[in-house]
Write a protein that holds these residues in place. Structure first.
Motif, short mmCIF file in Angstrom:
data_model
loop_
_atom_site.label_atom_id
_atom_site.label_comp_id
_atom_site.label_asym_id
_atom_site.label_seq_id
_atom_site.Cartn_x
_atom_site.Cartn_y
_atom_site.Cartn_z
N ILE A 1 -14.55 -9.32 -5.16
CA ILE A 1 -13.76 -9.84 -5.09
C ILE A 1 -12.34 -8.85 -4.90
O ILE A 1 -11.64 -9.33 -4.61
CB ILE A 1 -13.51 -10.17 -6.42
N ASP A 2 -12.73 -8.34 -5.69
CA ASP A 2 -11.51 -6.63 -6.09
C ASP A 2 -11.25 -6.17 -3.97
O ASP A 2 -9.94 -6.15 -4.10
CB ASP A 2 -12.67 -5.36 -6.70
N GLU A 3 -12.24 -5.56 -3.76
CA GLU A 3 -11.97 -5.18 -1.92
C GLU A 3 -11.21 -6.35 -1.50
O GLU A 3 -10.35 -5.87 -0.33
CB GLU A 3 -13.59 -5.26 -1.57
N LYS A 4 -11.57 -7.91 -1.48
CA LYS A 4 -10.93 -8.53 -0.96
C LYS A 4 -9.74 -8.69 -1.31
O LYS A 4 -8.39 -9.10 -0.16
CB LYS A 4 -11.45 -10.15 -0.87
N LEU A 5 -9.59 -9.00 -2.21
CA LEU A 5 -8.23 -9.23 -2.83
C LEU A 5 -7.15 -8.08 -3.35
O LEU A 5 -5.81 -8.22 -2.69
CB LEU A 5 -8.10 -9.23 -4.60
N SER A 6 -7.84 -6.33 -2.76
CA SER A 6 -6.97 -4.86 -2.37
C SER A 6 -6.62 -5.51 -0.89
O SER A 6 -5.29 -5.58 -0.52
CB SER A 6 -8.11 -4.48 -2.48
N LEU A 7 -7.60 -6.31 -0.14
CA LEU A 7 -6.94 -6.32 1.36
C LEU A 7 -5.43 -7.23 1.17
O LEU A 7 -4.63 -7.27 2.39
CB LEU A 7 -7.89 -7.12 2.24
N LEU A 8 -5.34 -8.32 0.38
CA LEU A 8 -4.33 -9.10 0.63
C LEU A 8 -3.19 -8.28 -0.41
O LEU A 8 -2.22 -9.44 -0.63
CB LEU A 8 -4.96 -9.91 -0.11
N GLY A 9 -3.79 -7.22 -0.58
CA GLY A 9 -2.39 -6.25 -1.38
C GLY A 9 -2.46 -7.55 -2.54
O GLY A 9 -0.76 -7.23 -3.72
N LEU A 10 -3.37 -7.86 -3.35
CA LEU A 10 -3.84 -8.33 -4.70
C LEU A 10 -4.42 -8.05 -5.39
O LEU A 10 -5.68 -8.56 -5.93
CB LEU A 10 -4.68 -9.92 -4.31
N GLY A 11 -4.32 -5.97 -5.49
CA GLY A 11 -5.95 -6.13 -6.26
C GLY A 11 -5.37 -6.12 -7.69
O GLY A 11 -4.66 -6.65 -8.01
N ALA A 12 -5.85 -4.65 -8.62
CA ALA A 12 -6.18 -5.39 -10.03
C ALA A 12 -4.17 -5.39 -10.17
O ALA A 12 -3.67 -4.38 -9.57
CB ALA A 12 -6.33 -3.83 -11.13
#
Lengths: 124, 299
Positions: A112-123
């Motif tokens: 989930i974190d890696e996918k959100l990082s791709l979208l510029g939505l990490g932690a």
């Protein structure tokens, strides 16, 4: 804190995803199906992120996605499918309907974190 | 049965001598967890028995030796790992190479310690997605790893569902992969960009083409200072003057090598070989195709 919504008919999955997003810094609202999500969205601030299961009663995730993407106020909301559907045709169908990303169950926090990082939505 | 101090020391020395990976005593749990499956595969009833077999022929070329060495390497990887190196590749490194080598039209990139190939195929997807002008260049993505099994996996380009879930943007999944049962096979136009070979970074290096860009990420952390120095010295010789080196986020050339300048770009950085001035830009005019970002990730 950034606001997110988790839509899944499994209470266990809702709880797991909410905990993961919570650890990533999100405040999380939960919904049991697409119709429940639309109802709750109409009464809350616009979330930054929505995680959507596909197969749910009343209104499934794909129907929710199509409906939400037809509403201009949710244009900028990042929507990510999190589903057991693993056929490439389903991934394509979701992307064409406006999903920003697609995760196949089972998932981990890292996924989930890696996918959100791709979208510029990490932690957050 | 717990690993004896004597056996641990023997294994640590074997792994250090064959792969340059340093195993400190606090890693005994790691050694046990990784070598128990190896012991079963070679018919040993315990790690002690496995060590006895290894003592009989303690070389990396023996069946047991190669299995032990491979088991002690770390193969953690995923598509577009850390994201930023691929942003730099797209926004800065590849445009510079294209500008510099427009007449030559060759691009060599090395994915050193490639593991199962996710880094190499992430590079290939960046090239396919954003640099169509490279379609008539000779593009080589050279992938090497100490593990023959990992090299074979890279060559095959077949990934599990868990692996394609990790870091791979869904639009690229549908574009570059086909589903084969429960696994996903990367398409031939990407596998054809990749060359694979077994190589021990800490051993003798085979002849490699001069590289424009080297990805050596999350590898140096496993080596002692002397091995790091030796590897970076050789990387600098393999790179073209001014070529780029990408290390892992926690790795640095500082106090290891003076052959590189650290270049900060945006919120990340890479290392540029000091091997001499950049060759002059080729006279050929290169026109970049305007890139329109897809909805979703930047890849």
């Amino acid at each position: 804190m950034a606001l997110a919504m988790v839509i899944d008919d499994s209470s266990a999955t809702r709880m797991i995803l909410a905990r993961i997003l919570g650890e990533l810094g999100y405040t999380v609202e939960k919904a049991e199906n697409g119709a429940d999500a639309l109802h709750k969205l109409s009464k809350m601030s616009r979330p930054e992120l929505i995680l959507i299961d596909w197969n749910m009663p009343v209104m499934n995730g794909y129907e929710f996605l199509v409906k939400a993407r037809s509403m201009p106020e949710y244009d900028d909301v990042t929507m990510m499918m999190v589903t057991t559907e693993t056929e490439i045709e389903q991934v394509l169908k979701a992307l064409e309907a406006g999903a920003n990303e697609y995760v196949m169950k089972p998932f981990t926090k890292d996924i989930i974190d890696e996918k959100l990082s791709l979208l510029g939505l990490g932690a957050r | 049965m717990a690993l004896s101090s004597n056996d641990f020391t023997f294994l640590a020395n074997f792994v250090k001598n064959t792969t340059a990976i340093v195993l400190t005593p606090d890693k005994d749990y790691l050694v046990e967890s990784r070598l128990n499956p190896v012991a079963r595969r070679v018919g040993a009833t315990s790690i002690t028995e496995l060590v006895s077999k290894l003592r009989a022929n303690p070389t990396i070329n023996s069946e047991v030796g190669s299995m032990v060495a491979e088991a002690m390497t770390t193969n953690e990887t995923y598509f577009f790992r850390d994201v930023k190196p691929f942003d730099v590749l797209k926004s800065e490194l590849l445009p510079k190479v294209i500008e510099r080598k427009g007449a030559d039209r060759t691009l060599n990139i090395w994915s050193a310690a490639c593991s199962s190939g996710q880094e190499a195929y992430s590079i290939a997807m960046v090239i396919k997605e954003h640099f169509p002008m490279l379609s008539n260049w000779r593009v080589r993505i050279v992938c090497t790893d100490i593990s023959r099994a990992m090299v074979e996996r890279t060559k095959e380009g077949i990934f599990s569902q868990i692996e394609i879930n990790r870091g791979l943007p869904a639009p690229l999944l549908v574009k570059y992969f086909t589903k084969a049962g429960s696994e996903w096979k990367i398409k031939a136009d990407l596998t054809s960009m990749v060359e694979t070979s077994v190589m021990n970074l800490a051993g003798n290096w085979p002849m490699l083409p001069r590289m424009d860009i080297v990805f050596l990420r999350n590898v140096l952390i496993y080596f002692d200072l002397q091995t790091k120095r030796s590897i970076l010295e050789k990387v600098n010789k393999v790179l073209v003057p001014g070529g780029a080196l990408l290390l892992g986020g926690s790795e640095t050339t500082m106090n290891v090598s003076n052959d590189f300048d650290r270049i900060t770009t945006g919120s990340t950085f890479y290392y540029k070989s000091k091997g001499g001035p950049m060759p002059p830009a080729a006279p050929t005019q290169v026109t970049r195709t305007p890139y329109v970002a897809p909805r979703g990730s930047g890849y």
